[in-house]
Design a protein around this motif. Structure first.
Motif, PDB file in Angstrom:
ATOM      1  N   VAL A  28       0.575  -1.315   0.007  1.00  0.00           N
ATOM      2  CA  VAL A  28       0.032   0.100   0.357  1.00  0.00           C
ATOM      3  C   VAL A  28       1.196   0.991  -0.385  1.00  0.00           C
ATOM      4  N   THR A  29      -0.081   2.363   0.087  1.00  0.00           N
ATOM      5  CA  THR A  29       1.040   3.753  -0.206  1.00  0.00           C
ATOM      6  C   THR A  29       1.813   3.466   0.447  1.00  0.00           C
ATOM      7  N   ASP A  30       1.791   3.373   1.944  1.00  0.00           N
ATOM      8  CA  ASP A  30       1.874   4.104   3.183  1.00  0.00           C
ATOM      9  C   ASP A  30       3.548   2.710   3.549  1.00  0.00           C
ATOM     10  N   ASN A  31       3.482   1.663   2.528  1.00  0.00           N
ATOM     11  CA  ASN A  31       4.518   0.882   2.246  1.00  0.00           C
ATOM     12  C   ASN A  31       5.794   1.263   1.534  1.00  0.00           C
ATOM     13  N   LEU A  32       5.484   1.990   0.729  1.00  0.00           N
ATOM     14  CA  LEU A  32       6.706   2.559   0.169  1.00  0.00           C
ATOM     15  C   LEU A  32       7.615   4.315   0.640  1.00  0.00           C
ATOM     16  N   ILE A  33       6.742   4.646   1.593  1.00  0.00           N
ATOM     17  CA  ILE A  33       7.621   5.546   2.712  1.00  0.00           C
ATOM     18  C   ILE A  33       7.675   5.661   3.967  1.00  0.00           C
ATOM     19  N   ASN A  34       7.040   4.012   4.664  1.00  0.00           N
ATOM     20  CA  ASN A  34       7.686   3.755   5.805  1.00  0.00           C
ATOM     21  C   ASN A  34       7.720   1.843   5.414  1.00  0.00           C
ATOM     22  N   GLU A  35       8.838   1.025   6.406  1.00  0.00           N
ATOM     23  CA  GLU A  35       8.423   0.093   5.990  1.00  0.00           C
ATOM     24  C   GLU A  35       7.744  -1.054   6.633  1.00  0.00           C
ATOM     25  N   LEU A  36       7.639  -1.994   5.747  1.00  0.00           N
ATOM     26  CA  LEU A  36       6.568  -3.021   6.675  1.00  0.00           C
ATOM     27  C   LEU A  36       6.798  -4.106   7.608  1.00  0.00           C
ATOM     28  N   ASN A  37       8.286  -4.042   7.430  1.00  0.00           N
ATOM     29  CA  ASN A  37       8.164  -4.753   9.035  1.00  0.00           C
ATOM     30  C   ASN A  37      10.251  -4.374   8.448  1.00  0.00           C
ATOM     31  N   PRO A  38      10.978  -5.321  10.108  1.00  0.00           N
ATOM     32  CA  PRO A  38      12.461  -5.223   9.715  1.00  0.00           C
ATOM     33  C   PRO A  38      12.776  -5.326   8.017  1.00  0.00           C
ATOM     34  N   ASP A  39      12.135  -6.608   7.741  1.00  0.00           N
ATOM     35  CA  ASP A  39      13.181  -7.034   6.629  1.00  0.00           C
ATOM     36  C   ASP A  39      12.148  -6.302   5.845  1.00  0.00           C
ATOM     37  N   VAL A  40      11.485  -5.991   5.904  1.00  0.00           N
ATOM     38  CA  VAL A  40      10.906  -5.355   3.900  1.00  0.00           C
ATOM     39  C   VAL A  40      10.591  -3.623   4.287  1.00  0.00           C
ATOM     40  N   PRO A  41      11.491  -2.740   3.830  1.00  0.00           N
ATOM     41  CA  PRO A  41      12.251  -1.815   4.630  1.00  0.00           C
ATOM     42  C   PRO A  41      11.098  -0.696   3.300  1.00  0.00           C
ATOM     43  N   ALA A  42      10.985   0.818   3.745  1.00  0.00           N
ATOM     44  CA  ALA A  42      10.008   1.558   3.129  1.00  0.00           C
ATOM     45  C   ALA A  42      11.110   1.149   1.216  1.00  0.00           C
ATOM     46  N   GLN A  43      10.390   0.822   0.364  1.00  0.00           N
ATOM     47  CA  GLN A  43      10.395   1.103  -0.943  1.00  0.00           C
ATOM     48  C   GLN A  43      11.366   2.568  -1.590  1.00  0.00           C
ATOM     49  N   ILE A  44      10.662   3.343  -1.097  1.00  0.00           N
ATOM     50  CA  ILE A  44      11.485   4.864  -1.694  1.00  0.00           C
ATOM     51  C   ILE A  44      12.371   5.140  -1.018  1.00  0.00           C
ATOM     52  N   SER A  45      12.793   4.670   0.144  1.00  0.00           N
ATOM     53  CA  SER A  45      14.197   4.539   0.837  1.00  0.00           C
ATOM     54  C   SER A  45      15.217   3.653  -0.040  1.00  0.00           C
ATOM     55  N   GLU A  46      15.085   2.872  -0.694  1.00  0.00           N
ATOM     56  CA  GLU A  46      15.952   1.848  -1.422  1.00  0.00           C
ATOM     57  C   GLU A  46      16.425   2.336  -2.692  1.00  0.00           C
ATOM     58  N   ILE A  47      15.652   3.700  -3.528  1.00  0.00           N
ATOM     59  CA  ILE A  47      15.862   3.883  -4.653  1.00  0.00           C
ATOM     60  C   ILE A  47      16.368   5.075  -4.446  1.00  0.00           C
ATOM     61  N   PRO A  48      17.939   4.328  -5.527  1.00  0.00           N
ATOM     62  CA  PRO A  48      19.112   4.578  -5.412  1.00  0.00           C
ATOM     63  C   PRO A  48      19.286   6.435  -6.173  1.00  0.00           C
ATOM     64  N   VAL A  49      20.027   7.529  -5.528  1.00  0.00           N
ATOM     65  CA  VAL A  49      19.413   8.997  -5.910  1.00  0.00           C
ATOM     66  C   VAL A  49      19.694   9.319  -7.347  1.00  0.00           C
ATOM     67  N   ASP A  50      20.451   8.477  -7.834  1.00  0.00           N
ATOM     68  CA  ASP A  50      20.751   8.800  -9.091  1.00  0.00           C
ATOM     69  C   ASP A  50      20.720   7.947  -9.898  1.00  0.00           C
ATOM     70  N   ALA A  51      19.266   7.059  -9.565  1.00  0.00           N
ATOM     71  CA  ALA A  51      17.939   6.647 -10.916  1.00  0.00           C
ATOM     72  C   ALA A  51      18.191   7.674 -11.858  1.00  0.00           C
ATOM     73  N   LYS A  52      17.565   7.143 -12.733  1.00  0.00           N
ATOM     74  CA  LYS A  52      16.654   7.362 -14.597  1.00  0.00           C
ATOM     75  C   LYS A  52      15.710   7.140 -14.452  1.00  0.00           C
ATOM     76  N   THR A  53      15.084   5.867 -13.915  1.00  0.00           N
ATOM     77  CA  THR A  53      13.808   5.689 -14.321  1.00  0.00           C
ATOM     78  C   THR A  53      13.099   4.761 -12.674  1.00  0.00           C
ATOM     79  N   VAL A  54      12.146   5.140 -12.443  1.00  0.00           N
ATOM     80  CA  VAL A  54      10.886   4.695 -12.311  1.00  0.00           C
ATOM     81  C   VAL A  54       9.985   3.960 -12.095  1.00  0.00           C
TER      82      VAL A  54
END
Length: 299
Positions: free
Chosen positions: A58-84
């Motif tokens: 869900v949208t909250d899982n993009l911003i906050n971790e689902l659980n300690p084994d599944v971090p927030a998705q957005i936090s994992e994006i490389p800062v130099d990513a060209k396509t999301v």
């Protein structure tokens, strides 16, 4: 970087990436190497890819971790990513819960509610309230059926842009789950509209089981998908300072296998492959500037 929910993770296309099909570790993200982001990456040679889409997100899982084994998705994006790329919002709206309330089974099975969801006023109001929260039109906070806070699409897109300022963000919409013409349904005397679509047929112990949906209920789900896609479109229009594209569904998009998997837990892999390939085609059609398939906002 590939973010999002089951449409992006490749739900139904087992075997899954190691560690993403392990309920004991609270990780059932079900990431498949046949999911559309990997197909797209291979076809377009976009470069090294981060694949963090998670079935059920869900949208909250993009911003906050689902659980300690599944971090927030957005936090994992490389800062130099060209396509999301991402698909998100269906679980916030409660589509899985809606489908359960729209499906009839000849034997009581898995909490299915029977025909008639299209006349369930409370279900419609709850769903529209959640979609309104996604769009930002409704300012009253709302939660998913599981109790997660619903984030505005514009805020999610802004957070992605903040994490990777140089990335072009492709947000894919949701397709109709069923055909709109009654000719794609079968005559069924037990269905309120006299037409139904059989989703599964098999046995449960000594019983023969048919799982089906009424034509009117199927159109109710299609209409809710249209409203959700409108919320995604509005969210893009409200997201400032980001390079954004909405990849809208077209006629070539097929039903997500979770409609069948919800009941049988045995999704049709061929159907799933079609879905993932259709998502790739939406990206290609955008590149070809086919205006009927995309709405782009660029700043």
């Amino acid at each position: 970087a590939a973010l999002g929910d089951s449409y992006s993770s490749g739900e139904g296309l087992a075997p899954y990436e190691p560690g993403t099909d392990d309920p004991s570790q609270m990780n059932t993200c079900h990431r498949s190497d046949q999911a559309y982001p990997l197909l797209l990456d291979g076809a377009r040679r976009l470069g090294p890819m981060l694949f963090v889409a998670c079935s059920g997100a869900v949208t909250d899982n993009l911003i906050n971790e689902l659980n300690p084994d599944v971090p927030a998705q957005i936090s994992e994006i490389p800062v130099d990513a060209k396509t999301v790329t991402l698909t998100i919002g269906g679980n916030d709206a409660g589509f899985g819960d809606m489908v359960k309330k729209c499906i009839n089974a000849t034997v009581l099975l898995g909490g299915l509610h029977g025909f008639g969801c299209s006349k369930n006023v409370q279900l419609a109001l709850d769903t529209i309230r959640r979609i309104g929260a996604l769009s930002g039109v409704y300012h009253t906070p709302a939660t998913t059926p599981e109790g997660h806070p619903i984030r505005k699409i514009a805020d999610v897109l802004a957070a992605i842009h903040q994490q990777a300022p140089g990335a072009h963000i492709y947000l894919a919409g949701y397709p109709h789950l069923f055909g709109s013409s009654v000719s794609t349904f079968q005559h069924a005397s037990n269905a309120p509209s006299k037409y139904s679509c059989t989703l599964a047929f098999g046995t449960a112990g000594p019983f023969s089981v048919r799982v089906e949906i009424d034509y009117a209920d199927a159109q109710f789900l299609n209409n809710m998908a249209d409203i959700l896609d409108g919320a995604l479109r509005y969210g893009i229009s409200q997201a400032a300072k980001a390079d954004l594209t909405l990849l809208a569904p077209g006629d070539g998009i097929v039903m997500h296998p979770w409609t069948a998997d919800l009941v049988t837990r045995n999704a049709d892999a061929d159907l799933t492959v079609q879905q993932e390939r259709a998502l790739v085609m939406r990206f290609h059609r955008f590149e070809q500037q086919d205006g009927s398939y995309d709405v782009a906002t660029t700043t």
